[in-house]
Design a protein around this motif. Sequence first.
Motif, short mmCIF file in Angstrom:
data_model
loop_
_atom_site.label_atom_id
_atom_site.label_comp_id
_atom_site.label_asym_id
_atom_site.label_seq_id
_atom_site.Cartn_x
_atom_site.Cartn_y
_atom_site.Cartn_z
N ARG A 1 37.74 46.60 12.70
CA ARG A 1 36.46 45.99 12.35
C ARG A 1 35.35 47.03 12.20
O ARG A 1 34.19 46.68 12.03
CB ARG A 1 36.03 44.88 13.32
CG ARG A 1 37.04 43.79 13.40
CD ARG A 1 36.71 42.40 13.02
NE ARG A 1 35.42 41.97 12.62
CZ ARG A 1 35.21 41.33 11.47
NH1 ARG A 1 36.20 41.11 10.64
NH2 ARG A 1 34.01 40.91 11.15
N ARG B 1 44.44 40.81 7.22
CA ARG B 1 43.52 39.87 6.55
C ARG B 1 42.60 39.21 7.56
O ARG B 1 41.40 39.08 7.33
CB ARG B 1 44.30 38.80 5.78
CG ARG B 1 44.90 39.29 4.50
CD ARG B 1 45.66 38.15 3.82
NE ARG B 1 46.57 38.67 2.84
CZ ARG B 1 46.38 38.61 1.54
NH1 ARG B 1 45.33 38.02 1.06
NH2 ARG B 1 47.27 39.11 0.71
N GLN B 2 43.16 38.77 8.67
CA GLN B 2 42.35 38.09 9.70
C GLN B 2 41.32 39.05 10.28
O GLN B 2 40.16 38.68 10.46
CB GLN B 2 43.26 37.55 10.80
CG GLN B 2 42.49 36.79 11.87
CD GLN B 2 43.41 36.21 12.93
OE1 GLN B 2 44.61 36.40 12.90
NE2 GLN B 2 42.82 35.51 13.87
N ASP C 1 38.51 39.69 7.67
CA ASP C 1 37.83 38.53 7.10
C ASP C 1 36.34 38.58 7.42
O ASP C 1 35.94 38.69 8.58
CB ASP C 1 38.44 37.23 7.65
CG ASP C 1 37.88 36.00 6.96
OD1 ASP C 1 37.75 36.03 5.72
OD2 ASP C 1 37.56 35.03 7.67
N THR D 1 42.48 47.16 11.34
CA THR D 1 42.15 46.02 12.20
C THR D 1 41.01 46.32 13.18
O THR D 1 40.69 45.50 14.03
CB THR D 1 43.40 45.54 12.98
OG1 THR D 1 43.91 46.63 13.75
CG2 THR D 1 44.47 45.01 12.02
N ALA E 1 49.03 39.54 7.41
CA ALA E 1 48.20 38.42 7.89
C ALA E 1 47.21 38.89 8.96
O ALA E 1 46.04 38.49 8.96
CB ALA E 1 49.08 37.30 8.44
N ALA E 2 47.65 39.76 9.85
CA ALA E 2 46.77 40.28 10.91
C ALA E 2 45.65 41.13 10.30
O ALA E 2 44.49 41.07 10.75
CB ALA E 2 47.56 41.09 11.92
#
Length: 152
Positions: free
Chosen positions: A18, A49-50, A53, A16, A46-47
């Motif tokens: 980035r 994937r977000q 993205d 997560t 989900a976190a």
Amino acid sequence: MTADPPDAASLLADLTSRDPQRVWAASHAVIRLPVAARLPLVPHLAAIRQATDGLDLGGAFYSNNDHLRQALRTLKAARDGRCSCTLYPGYLFYDPNKEQASGAVSILSTSPPDWNITYRCQCRVCSTKYNVEQGEYHYTWWDWKPTTRSQA
């Protein structure tokens, strides 16, 4: 001596972040985790994937984003209780020899060694059989195709 797999909290932080390099490295780690070690990451799918993205992980001959996609497929398969062998088709980096060494598959036969080799493998969990084509271009790759699915 085998190193312990990275812990879920560290992998989640990397996935997560980035930061393309951290996401890429964590993706590889997730792909290679034993199923039980993947499970703590499943609620965070989900976190992840977000957070990833639209992230471009680069790649010269092969998109590094495919490694991230495979890591996400791996977590989804763990969530859904699917056999790990269902992840082989569609990802070119599962070496049958390494999969056999890990205890995941048995190599039933191989064609004579050459630039291209064909393996016949069987999953040790669900008994699905695969024909695996090995090829080379800028890197060695393996294309897994199921031939039978166990009725178990």
